[in-house]
Design an enzyme around this catalytic site. Structure first.
Site, short mmCIF file in Angstrom:
data_model
loop_
_atom_site.label_atom_id
_atom_site.label_comp_id
_atom_site.label_asym_id
_atom_site.label_seq_id
_atom_site.Cartn_x
_atom_site.Cartn_y
_atom_site.Cartn_z
N LYS A 87 0.86 -1.19 0.00
CA LYS A 87 0.00 0.00 0.00
C LYS A 87 0.89 1.23 0.00
CE LYS A 87 -4.30 1.15 2.40
NZ LYS A 87 -4.89 1.08 3.74
C1 E4P Z 1 -8.08 2.29 3.65
O1 E4P Z 1 -7.51 1.32 3.24
C2 E4P Z 1 -7.90 2.87 4.98
O2 E4P Z 1 -7.22 1.92 5.77
C3 E4P Z 1 -9.16 3.18 5.73
O3 E4P Z 1 -10.30 2.76 5.04
C4 E4P Z 1 -9.23 4.55 6.30
O4 E4P Z 1 -10.45 4.72 6.97
P1 E4P Z 1 -10.71 5.90 8.02
O5 E4P Z 1 -10.98 7.15 7.27
O6 E4P Z 1 -11.90 5.44 8.80
O7 E4P Z 1 -9.46 6.01 8.86
#
Ligand code: E4P
Length: 222
Positions: A87
């Site tokens: 990622k």
């Molecule tokens: C995406 O892969 C992120 O890990 C995640 O969905 C972020 O979510 P949040 O805005 O609730 O932190």
């Protein structure tokens, strides 16, 4: 639509795996911090998640800030298990690293996507997944689903799911899941709490109570 779970918590992942509907896992530095993760355990923990999920894509996020650093860390993360997806955040360094990692056969999930041009650039650089965030738009008084709709339409105009899949991220509610599915987003990555809410409906509870009461009459227990 495929369901991923958005967590670094092994017990939460096990719970979702037991349901039989899990297609992948996404993590990020905040989620790892939330479970009390330590730097020295990070690789071991990502390997545990990847092994637990047996072949399902597991996103492990690089915290490097340069393209060179992301490429080096990405190659290392990808070597931990065959199902690890690297990622990377959208940006010039992230795009350069995505291009290089794709050439190595490493799948990249490009994260922190908030606009269609960002998603299109990520896909053009070779990202296997793009992760537009929904809830964080809502947090600032915008409409995350409207933003997602634009991104889905733009990406789907040019890429098939075999090339680039859209992971609806920052999902907070069952309504987000419904809207993402209506838009044709390939995947929703959802925290366990929101997944549990997706299971619930008051009419389901009411119907179940009625069935139980009627069955007691059948068995003479009423
Ligand atoms: C995406 O892969 C992120 O890990 C995640 O969905 C972020 O979510 P949040 O805005 O609730 O932190």
């Amino acid at each position: 639509m495929k369901f991923f779970i958005d967590t670094a918590d092994l017990d939460e992942i096990k719970t979702a795996l037991d349901w039989g509907c899990l297609a992948g896992v996404t993590t990020n530095p905040s989620l790892y911090s939330r479970i009390g993760g330590k730097l020295e355990d990070f690789e071991d923990h990502m390997t545990k998640i990847a092994n637990l999920c047996e072949g399902l894509p597991v996103s492990a996020e690089s915290t490097a800030t340069t393209a060179e650093g992301m490429i080096e860390e990405g190659r290392h993360l990808a070597s931990l298990a065959p199902n690890i997806v690297v990622k990377l955040p959208i940006g010039a360094a992230g795009l350069e690293a995505t291009h290089a990692l794709k050439a190595d056969g490493v799948n990249v999930n490009m994260t922190l996507i908030f606009s269609a041009p960002q998603a299109l650039l990520a896909a053009a650089a070779g990202a296997r997944y793009v992760s537009p965030f929904v809830g964080r738009f809502d947090d600032i008084g915008d409409n995350g689903i409207d933003q997602l709709a634009t991104i889905v339409q733009c990406v789907k105009n040019y890429y098939t799911p075999d090339q680039c899949e859209i992971i609806t991220a920052s999902v907070r509610t069952p309504q987000h899941v419904t809207e993402a599915a209506l838009l044709g987003a390939d995947i929703a990555t959802v925290p366990l709490g929101a997944l549990e809410k997706c299971l619930k409906h008051p009419l389901t509870d009411q119907g179940l109570a009625q069935f139980e009461a009627d069955w007691k009459k059948v068995t003479g227990q009423a």
